[in-house]
Design a protein around this motif. Structure first.
Motif, PDB file in Angstrom:
ATOM      1  N   GLN A 175      -4.700   2.572  -3.924  1.00  0.00           N
ATOM      2  CA  GLN A 175      -4.396   2.840  -5.344  1.00  0.00           C
ATOM      3  C   GLN A 175      -5.069   1.792  -6.246  1.00  0.00           C
ATOM      4  O   GLN A 175      -5.558   2.119  -7.317  1.00  0.00           O
ATOM      5  CB  GLN A 175      -2.883   2.809  -5.578  1.00  0.00           C
ATOM      6  CG  GLN A 175      -2.150   4.005  -4.974  1.00  0.00           C
ATOM      7  CD  GLN A 175      -0.643   3.812  -5.030  1.00  0.00           C
ATOM      8  OE1 GLN A 175      -0.133   2.695  -4.892  1.00  0.00           O
ATOM      9  NE2 GLN A 175       0.078   4.897  -5.230  1.00  0.00           N
ATOM     10  N   GLN A 176      -5.090   0.541  -5.750  1.00  0.00           N
ATOM     11  CA  GLN A 176      -5.682  -0.527  -6.566  1.00  0.00           C
ATOM     12  C   GLN A 176      -7.166  -0.288  -6.812  1.00  0.00           C
ATOM     13  O   GLN A 176      -7.694  -0.618  -7.856  1.00  0.00           O
ATOM     14  CB  GLN A 176      -5.490  -1.883  -5.888  1.00  0.00           C
ATOM     15  CG  GLN A 176      -4.477  -2.717  -6.642  1.00  0.00           C
ATOM     16  CD  GLN A 176      -4.433  -4.161  -6.211  1.00  0.00           C
ATOM     17  OE1 GLN A 176      -5.407  -4.888  -6.311  1.00  0.00           O
ATOM     18  NE2 GLN A 176      -3.272  -4.570  -5.730  1.00  0.00           N
ATOM     19  N   ARG A 177      -7.819   0.345  -5.820  1.00  0.00           N
ATOM     20  CA  ARG A 177      -9.258   0.633  -5.992  1.00  0.00           C
ATOM     21  C   ARG A 177      -9.470   1.830  -6.897  1.00  0.00           C
ATOM     22  O   ARG A 177     -10.437   1.878  -7.644  1.00  0.00           O
ATOM     23  CB  ARG A 177      -9.890   0.937  -4.620  1.00  0.00           C
ATOM     24  CG  ARG A 177      -9.898  -0.294  -3.758  1.00  0.00           C
ATOM     25  CD  ARG A 177     -10.745  -0.129  -2.549  1.00  0.00           C
ATOM     26  NE  ARG A 177     -11.635  -1.270  -2.447  1.00  0.00           N
ATOM     27  CZ  ARG A 177     -12.853  -1.198  -1.980  1.00  0.00           C
ATOM     28  NH1 ARG A 177     -13.374  -0.056  -1.642  1.00  0.00           N
ATOM     29  NH2 ARG A 177     -13.594  -2.278  -1.870  1.00  0.00           N
ATOM     30  N   LEU A 178      -8.556   2.814  -6.830  1.00  0.00           N
ATOM     31  CA  LEU A 178      -8.757   4.035  -7.615  1.00  0.00           C
ATOM     32  C   LEU A 178      -8.270   3.898  -9.059  1.00  0.00           C
ATOM     33  O   LEU A 178      -8.767   4.569  -9.953  1.00  0.00           O
ATOM     34  CB  LEU A 178      -8.020   5.221  -6.947  1.00  0.00           C
ATOM     35  CG  LEU A 178      -8.554   5.626  -5.574  1.00  0.00           C
ATOM     36  CD1 LEU A 178      -7.719   6.763  -4.981  1.00  0.00           C
ATOM     37  CD2 LEU A 178     -10.018   6.065  -5.682  1.00  0.00           C
ATOM     38  N   PHE A 179      -7.318   3.001  -9.265  1.00  0.00           N
ATOM     39  CA  PHE A 179      -6.657   2.907 -10.573  1.00  0.00           C
ATOM     40  C   PHE A 179      -7.639   2.673 -11.736  1.00  0.00           C
ATOM     41  O   PHE A 179      -7.491   3.309 -12.792  1.00  0.00           O
ATOM     42  CB  PHE A 179      -5.583   1.815 -10.531  1.00  0.00           C
ATOM     43  CG  PHE A 179      -4.462   2.045 -11.500  1.00  0.00           C
ATOM     44  CD1 PHE A 179      -3.632   3.153 -11.406  1.00  0.00           C
ATOM     45  CD2 PHE A 179      -4.233   1.150 -12.538  1.00  0.00           C
ATOM     46  CE1 PHE A 179      -2.604   3.369 -12.309  1.00  0.00           C
ATOM     47  CE2 PHE A 179      -3.206   1.354 -13.446  1.00  0.00           C
ATOM     48  CZ  PHE A 179      -2.389   2.465 -13.333  1.00  0.00           C
ATOM     49  N   PRO A 180      -8.650   1.781 -11.552  1.00  0.00           N
ATOM     50  CA  PRO A 180      -9.578   1.560 -12.671  1.00  0.00           C
ATOM     51  C   PRO A 180     -10.251   2.845 -13.171  1.00  0.00           C
ATOM     52  O   PRO A 180     -10.593   2.950 -14.340  1.00  0.00           O
ATOM     53  CB  PRO A 180     -10.618   0.585 -12.097  1.00  0.00           C
ATOM     54  CG  PRO A 180      -9.889  -0.118 -11.000  1.00  0.00           C
ATOM     55  CD  PRO A 180      -8.943   0.885 -10.420  1.00  0.00           C
ATOM     56  N   LEU A 181     -10.403   3.856 -12.271  1.00  0.00           N
ATOM     57  CA  LEU A 181     -11.029   5.114 -12.702  1.00  0.00           C
ATOM     58  C   LEU A 181     -10.210   5.800 -13.796  1.00  0.00           C
ATOM     59  O   LEU A 181     -10.738   6.458 -14.681  1.00  0.00           O
ATOM     60  CB  LEU A 181     -11.120   6.097 -11.517  1.00  0.00           C
ATOM     61  CG  LEU A 181     -12.099   5.779 -10.406  1.00  0.00           C
ATOM     62  CD1 LEU A 181     -11.995   6.830  -9.314  1.00  0.00           C
ATOM     63  CD2 LEU A 181     -13.513   5.757 -10.993  1.00  0.00           C
TER      64      LEU A 181
END
Ligand code: FMN
Length: 352
Positions: A207-213
């Motif tokens: 989630q931490q990697r996808l959240f910035p999107l």
């Protein structure tokens, strides 16, 4: 004898450890001699949630309670005038601290330990001692009430709280404000010393990697068209229903003073929870949206009004809402792992 400036600064340092919506820290301070003025900085929390400044008043109430506890523990009495220029004015309180024998304040050691824990809790039932301690924690605040929902009532409250998230993901203003207040790296968090460090959001590594999107409204809209905003409430439902209890602080009345008292009560419950080894996360967006619905329903899209009415019915089923009282904070409580990253505060400026 009054407090010296460095003593006032020390007390205020504890004051600003209070929670505030998205860590906006909607306060400023002015010193007139030894009189401390707590000012409401209306430029800070411009969120759609902060309807009629109520979120800021809750934060100010928490700050005032911290000031009261810290000053007493450090050997000062606190004499305060609330809204000395009236409720429309920007001065929330003017305060004079005078030297007094230090008192034993059991909540004092927890002011700098309290935090928002957004990780999953283990769902262990509340002990009788914890339930009693939490319910008694706000006895000193007239007109404030705490209700706890456990068992089936907790799941109903979880359903109510989770309705917020669909609107959060579909409302441009709420989205932009939230993402403007996320700090994406330790360096950014340190540079601004406000907002929410991404590492405090309770996200797993994926989630931490996808959240910035999701920062891009265009991408979020696209994902919503394939159902994202309808799925997110499930995640908060699981977090809430997997906690030990849901809690609701209500206060008598609905004016700015009531929200200040609500903030004081919230802070006492939260510090008591910390003392008892319990974590807490506000899940309270739904209350601000309901407040809008009651007072300015045109500002809520018609498609959401039915959803909010349903959330209101669920809250009434989960908690006994008292007539003449306003719900000010909905939260989940439980045992969770201690967050490794703390949210920061801006340096205190005591302007003359
Ligand atoms: C009025 C108010 C509303 C809040 N609402 C939420 C919320 O809905 N969800 C959440 O995760 N945190 C919420 N918070 C917690 C803040 O985000 C948090 O206090 C702030 O980021 C500072 O972090 P700390 O509590 O760890 O010091 C709220 C706090 C206040 C005072």
């Amino acid at each position: 004898m009054g407090a010296a400036i460095e003593e006032i600064r020390k007390i205020v340092t504890y004051g600003v450890m209070a929670p505030s919506g998205d860590n906006c820290q909607p306060w400023a301070f002015r010193l007139k001699g030894d009189l401390l003025e707590v000012i409401d900085d209306r430029t800070k929390d411009t969120s759609f949630y902060n309807f009629r400044n109520t979120a800021s008043y809750i934060a100010h109430g928490a700050l005032l309670e911290n000031l009261r506890i810290a000053s007493s523990a450090l050997g000062f009495s606190m004499e305060e005038a609330i809204f000395p220029e009236g409720e429309e004015g920007l001065i929330v309180a003017s305060i004079r601290f005078s030297k007094a024998p230090p008192k034993n304040e059991p909540l004092f050691p927890f002011i700098d330990k309290r935090c928002t824990n957004r990780f999953k809790y283990n769902g262990a039932p509340l002990t009788d001692e914890a339930r009693r301690g939490l319910l008694a924690s706000i006895n000193s605040i007239a007109g404030a009430e705490l209700a706890l929902a456990e068992g089936r009532a907790k799941k109903i409250a979880a359903k109510a709280a989770s309705q917020n998230d669909r609107i959060l993901f579909e409302h441009r203003g709420l989205h932009d404000f939230l993402f403007d207040h996320i700090r994406w790296s330790a360096e950014e968090a340190e540079a601004t010393r406000d907002g929410m460090d991404i590492r405090t959001l309770g996200l797993d590594p994926v989630q931490q990697r996808l959240f910035p999107l999701l920062k891009s409204w265009g991408i979020l809209k696209l994902l919503n068209s394939v159902g994202l905003s309808r799925m997110v409430p499930h995640q908060s439902y699981m977090l809430c229903s997997g906690s030990s209890a849901m809690g609701l602080v209500q206060v008598k009345g609905s004016d700015p003073r009531a929200f200040l008292d609500g903030g004081r009560a919230v802070q006492r419950v939260w510090l008591t929870a910390s003392m008892l080894g319990l974590s807490l996360q506000p899940m309270t967006g739904i209350l601000f949206l309901l407040n809008r619905l009651y007072n300015e329903s045109d500002s809520i899209g018609s498609s959401y009004r039915i959803m909010l009415k349903r959330a209101e019915a669920l809250l009434k089923e989960a908690f006994s809402l008292k007539p003449g009282y306003t719900p000010v904070m909905l939260f989940r409580l439980g045992i969770g792992r201690t967050p490794r990253v703390s949210s920061l505060r801006k340096a205190i400026e005591l302007k003359a």
